[in-house]
Write a protein that holds these residues in place. Sequence first.
Motif, short mmCIF file in Angstrom:
data_model
loop_
_atom_site.label_atom_id
_atom_site.label_comp_id
_atom_site.label_asym_id
_atom_site.label_seq_id
_atom_site.Cartn_x
_atom_site.Cartn_y
_atom_site.Cartn_z
N ASP A 124 0.94 -1.46 -0.03
CA ASP A 124 0.02 0.02 -0.14
C ASP A 124 1.02 1.23 0.05
N HIS A 125 1.90 1.22 0.74
CA HIS A 125 2.96 2.37 0.72
C HIS A 125 3.31 2.63 -0.80
N LEU A 126 3.96 1.65 -1.55
CA LEU A 126 4.20 1.74 -2.89
C LEU A 126 3.46 2.12 -3.93
N THR A 127 2.24 1.57 -3.75
CA THR A 127 1.39 1.74 -4.92
C THR A 127 0.32 2.86 -4.22
N SER A 128 0.70 3.57 -3.11
CA SER A 128 -0.26 4.74 -2.56
C SER A 128 -1.92 4.43 -2.81
N SER A 129 -1.95 3.26 -2.13
CA SER A 129 -3.43 2.68 -2.17
C SER A 129 -3.84 2.07 -0.98
N ASN A 130 -5.13 1.60 -0.94
CA ASN A 130 -5.43 0.74 0.33
C ASN A 130 -5.75 -0.65 -0.30
N TYR A 131 -5.07 -1.25 -1.32
CA TYR A 131 -5.44 -2.39 -2.04
C TYR A 131 -5.35 -3.52 -1.07
#
Length: 235
Positions: A124-131
């Motif tokens: 989630d940190h690398l993709t800037s998401s909550n996936y």
Amino acid sequence: MKHYNRPEWRAFRAEVLRLHDGVCNRCERGPDDGVTLQVHHKIYLPKRMPWQYPYEACEALCKGCHAEEHGKIMPQTGWEHFDDFVDLGGLDGECELCGTAIRYVFPVHHSNWGAMEVGEHCCDHLTSSNYAVTQIRHIKRRTRFVFSCRWAEGKSGTASILQKGVALSIVPEGANYKLCMNGKTGKKRFGSVLEAKMTAFDLIDSGVAQAYLLRAKMRSMKRTRTEIRSFVFGL
């Protein structure tokens, strides 16, 4: 490198930085933040000097973001998750970014760096998401549903539960099982109760089951009204 000492390049560089408001196009930091700005050529045009590019083919980047762009250091942004994550069942994996022991392995990819297998937090940190966090929460809720004490076992081997307004039953059929929701039995067969329960949870949790049942109800009501008009008025 001698070309970058020429006045033509210094003038071109200054104009590119001015067009980008004197800050990095990625992290939005500038000289006031203690970073050095550089000009990044987004495309390569053969037989052109560095200052002979159109302005739109260039961007202002700080030294760090420029190094990331050329794959010299690992980029912190621009990553994407791909493929399904893997549940190892225990802390048997290791995040390739932070080295932490992980249970859930998420594959991520960057066009300038390649692929890595990381844990949910690094994903989630690398993709800037909550996936990743969303996926883990879904898995945990599904596990609680599958093993819930709310399941009622029938004499015929049917397992029933009420979930989000849906009366769900897992109905045995020979060596397989079918889903029955609000009295409507599906055609798909499942090889185990566990598989049927997991599929049912995904359908109900996503709202797919409720939408299907609502459409079926509307069709049934429409047919009923048609039958009534036909019986009463002979239409």
